[in-house]
Write a protein that holds these residues in place. Structure first.
Motif, PDB file in Angstrom:
ATOM      1  N   PHE A 510     -20.809  -9.784   6.127  1.00  0.00           N
ATOM      2  CA  PHE A 510     -21.429 -10.114   7.408  1.00  0.00           C
ATOM      3  C   PHE A 510     -22.936 -10.042   7.253  1.00  0.00           C
ATOM      4  N   TRP A 577     -17.072  -6.995   4.747  1.00  0.00           N
ATOM      5  CA  TRP A 577     -16.161  -7.479   5.778  1.00  0.00           C
ATOM      6  C   TRP A 577     -14.768  -7.599   5.180  1.00  0.00           C
ATOM      7  N   MET A 587     -13.212 -11.791  12.690  1.00  0.00           N
ATOM      8  CA  MET A 587     -14.417 -12.575  12.966  1.00  0.00           C
ATOM      9  C   MET A 587     -14.222 -13.484  14.174  1.00  0.00           C
TER      10      MET A 587
END
Length: 680
Positions: A510, A577, A587
């Motif tokens: 991320f 992530w 997400m």
């Protein structure tokens, strides 16, 4: 006074489709029949479902069966639905009354046309299916889609003159089935080369071959993990012409990918070369029939001296002309203008990956939009009519595509821009989603293999986000914020919200400062693109003028490079992530929450009204549900008798005394001595 204002606003504004749908479901009649009198807007008393307004019964068909009498709980649900409709109408009336005369002076908001979304989705699905299914299964799929289209057309012919909305949906679905069948039929050609024939057998056996191939795309560098310096391996898409293996000559046209050394990096699309190496099967879901690991340099190079050769020469000269700039600007400027990243520093490339700015070096929709916009403004400045201006814009767009190379994102942006220019020439503009769907369908019908390309998917998602979410985020922005500032934040935010779930599949991290870095760099992208693109042909025609433009564009590109390096050095610039499907779903949830937060911050009063209304409806629904459950229990004989419904402790524990459910005593628990075995 308030009642008259609200009544006047209600007369100006028609009820929303959702209100009409709920009203028709609750009342069992036409959606256009009023359910609340004009003078009773302020009263929230529910209207009984069985009380039809005057003239309502005359609109029913004579042969229609009378509705079944509603029970008490069904009547409560209908009354609650009536309150929902009345609440929605009150909100609409209040909004119209609050706007006053300004509401009537504003032009009505154009609805988003989604009719082409279904055909585009079905064509994309058929293209993806062609990458995995065998030719026989694809043939069955084509027959099924065509049969479904025929049934829909027969049904459509029987509805002539009635229900225009339903006829439009049936016609759109029939066209979607036909286009999907065409995409599946086109995909079956490549599928037959992967599963059937002598070439497929040679690929499955891993034989060594000598092939004459035609270069189909620009060479792409293969970066090895931890490698420093220029790439050692290159990937080149090719089309076969002749394949010699085991003393057998095969004349076939199949798509392969050649893996070779540095000598393969100088090829251009359209060249015909001789390649020797070993065949390998492709990865599942790939469009190519196989992979050719080259054991030697390309030989017998012919062709490629037309537009592709001239474009490659221009790109090389532009890189050489930018060498006097600082190292970061000299490597980044050709990448942002022509997509040539051969001189890009590895450290700067890693920094741009960390902060989500690698899309700036991949020429795509933004570059095509800027070039088209500049050309159309120039045509308008010289007062050219629409048709000549469209011809000039399409010519420049075609030359720009040849210059940067026919990448998937470039082709999508170019075709979408061509459709937009054609619509502008015909006087039909402002349909961004329809243009996107047409571009997607056109490219997938020409090359179904693009359906499995992540670059094509990211390009479409970014454009879709800007079209669907970007405008709404700009509208949510308060009037005190300038429109250019709102657009500078809305465009990258909307693109990242839709691209984020796909990016984490490719790179599970991320980028914390991605939005901030792109917002800071966005004002610098337009000067780099326009000045750099204008300098490319001037490198040959007027080198001194090209040097001036390159110096100015290099200054802006240095600012982009500095933004990437500074953002990458901030703490927490790249966070880990989850990988795979969990990362994708998380997400997606994060993107939905981000949109909700942005809307709540921009419209706090509406957000608070929504929360209060949701709470009020939830309370009413829970009360109705509790009443319904109580009625069901009473009907089935499950009423609680005397003494039931309380939680008690059982004392039948076979002489044991568990302490944990009982009260603690101050006295110690006496221990019971057990006699030894054999003692009575």
């Amino acid at each position: 006074m308030n009642g008259s204002r609200m009544g006047g606003g209600k007369e100006q504004m028609r009820p929303s489709p959702w209100s009409r749908y709920v009203e028709s479901a609750v009342r069992g009649g036409p959606a256009d029949a009023p359910s609340v009198e004009a003078g009773a807007v302020g009263n929230r008393a529910p209207l009984p479902a069985r009380d039809a307004p005057a003239g309502h019964s005359g609109q029913r068909r004579s042969g229609r069966r009378a509705p079944r009498p509603a029970g008490p709980h069904r009547r409560e649900f209908r009354e609650y639905g009536g309150r929902l409709v009345q609440y929605a109408r009150e909100r609409a009336g209040t909004k119209g009354a609050g706007q006053g005369n300004d509401a009537g002076s504003e032009a009505p908001r154009r609805r988003t046309d989604v009719r082409l979304a279904l055909p585009a989705a079905m064509v994309w699905g058929a293209s993806i299916a062609g990458l995995w299914l065998t030719p026989s299964v694809l043939a069955v799929l084509c027959i099924g889609l065509l049969a479904l289209a025929a049934l829909l057309l027969v049904r459509l012919s029987r509805l002539a003159g009635r229900t225009p909305a339903r006829r439009s949906f049936l016609a759109t679905t029939a066209v979607a089935c036909v286009l999907a069948a065409a995409a599946a039929a086109h995909s079956s050609t490549a599928s037959s080369q992967r599963f059937d024939g002598p070439l497929a057998a040679a690929i499955a056996s891993g034989k060594s071959v000598v092939a004459v191939v035609e270069v189909a795309g620009a060479p792409r560098a293969l970066d090895a993990p931890g490698q420093a310096g220029p790439p050692a391996r290159w990937s080149v898409p090719v089309w076969t012409r002749e394949v010699t293996t085991g003393g057998m000559l095969l004349r076939t046209r199949a798509q392969l990918v050649v893996m070779g050394g540095d000598t393969w990096a100088a090829l251009v699309p359209g060249q015909s070369v001789r390649a020797t190496g070993k065949l390998r099967p492709p990865d599942p879901g790939r469009q190519e029939a196989g992979t050719l690991t080259a054991s030697s340099a390309p030989g017998m190079s012919t062709g490629g001296e037309g537009l592709e050769g001239a474009a490659k020469d221009l790109r090389t000269r532009f890189v050489a002309a930018s060498a006097f700039l600082t190292p970061d600007a000299a490597g980044l400027l050709p990448g942002m203008v022509t997509g040539d990243t051969s001189a890009l520093d590895q450290g700067l490339e890693n920094s741009m990956k960390a902060v989500g700015m690698t899309h700036l070096t991949a020429v795509s929709g933004a570059n095509c939009s800027l070039v088209l916009g500049a050309v159309l403004l120039a045509c308008r400045r010289f007062r050219l009519p629409r048709i000549p201006a469209a011809a000039v814009a399409l010519t420049v767009l075609g030359l720009f595509v040849v210059l940067v190379g026919p990448d998937a994102s470039v082709l999508r942006a170019a075709l979408m821009g061509a459709v937009g220019v054609a619509a502008l020439a015909g006087g039909r503009s402002g349909r961004g989603l329809s243009f996107l769907c047409l571009a997607v369908m056109g490219l997938l019908l020409l090359d179904p293999g693009l359906g499995g390309s992540f670059g094509f998917l990211l390009s479409v998602l970014a454009t879709l986000g800007i079209i669907v979410l970007g405008r709404r985020i700009i509208e949510w922005t308060p009037a005190a914020v300038p429109r250019w500032a709102a657009a500078a934040v809305a465009v990258p935010l909307s693109a990242q919200l839709l691209c984020g779930p796909v990016i984490v599949l490719l790179q599970p991290q991320f980028s914390t400062y991605s939005l901030l870095a792109n917002v800071v760099a966005s004002p610098l992208v337009a000067p780099v693109t326009l000045l750099g693109t204008a300098a490319v042909p001037l490198v040959v025609l007027a080198p001194w003028l090209a040097t001036v433009l390159i110096a100015v564009a290099g200054t802006f590109s240095a600012g982009v490079a500095g933004t990437a390096r500074i953002a990458a050095r901030l703490p927490g610039s790249a966070l880990a992530w989850p990988e795979g499907v969990p990362g994708l779903l998380s997400m997606v949830l994060f993107s939905v929450l981000t949109v909700s937060v942005v809307w709540a911050v921009a419209r706090p009063r509406q957000a608070m009204d929504l929360v209060l209304a949701s709470h009020r409806h939830t309370v009413v629904l829970l009360a109705l549900l509790e009443r319904h459950i109580a009625a069901v229990r009473a009907r089935c004989g499950f009423d609680r008798g005397p003494g039931r419904g309380r939680l008690g402790y059982s004392t039948k524990l076979s002489g044991r005394n568990p302490r944990w459910p009982l009260r603690k005593s101050e006295q110690p628990v006496p221990r019971r001595r057990m006699p030894p075995p054999g003692v009575t």
